[in-house]
Design a protein around this motif. Sequence first.
Motif: not given
Length: 170
Positions: A97-105
């Motif tokens: 689990d990398l935690g809260k999303l900050s960057y994706f695709l």
Amino acid sequence: MHEEFNALTKQHTWDVVPKSEGVNVIRCMWLFHHKYRVETQLDFRCSTSDSSLFIFHSGAYTAYLLLYVDDIVLTTSSHDLRNRILSQLKDEFSMTDLGKLSYFLGISMQRNPNSTFLCQKKYAEDIMQHANMTQCKPIATPVDTNSKHSSSDGSPIADITLYRSLAGAL
């Protein structure tokens, strides 16, 4: 890449088989259908608008699971539901689990108390850098819309691979 391949093989996510003759290779699909406790079943349904998006809805609880190759984005209506789904996924698959999303695709995400802002600036900058166009001056339309060209005008593109890569990134 080698570590990801080994993890997928170890988890029996896939079996490597020879390509059948006359069959086109297409992207793989993944469906998460997992039992949660004995009396309750988490049943994610594939979205009709995006084959990578899976939706769980039961009463007041909703979860959206976006799957891209071996990356998962999960958002839920409650922390408890999120924790239960993550626990089940971790029981079934080797994951972090990398935690809260900050960057994706190529999309960056910034949160504040009242809203969430999605931005593709970095993705656009990466494309510009890949095309060696970071020093170009911006214009409203990067194409001459009044120009008349034919297939015999000009010389062929020197690097077709770069062209295809840039076109695919858009």
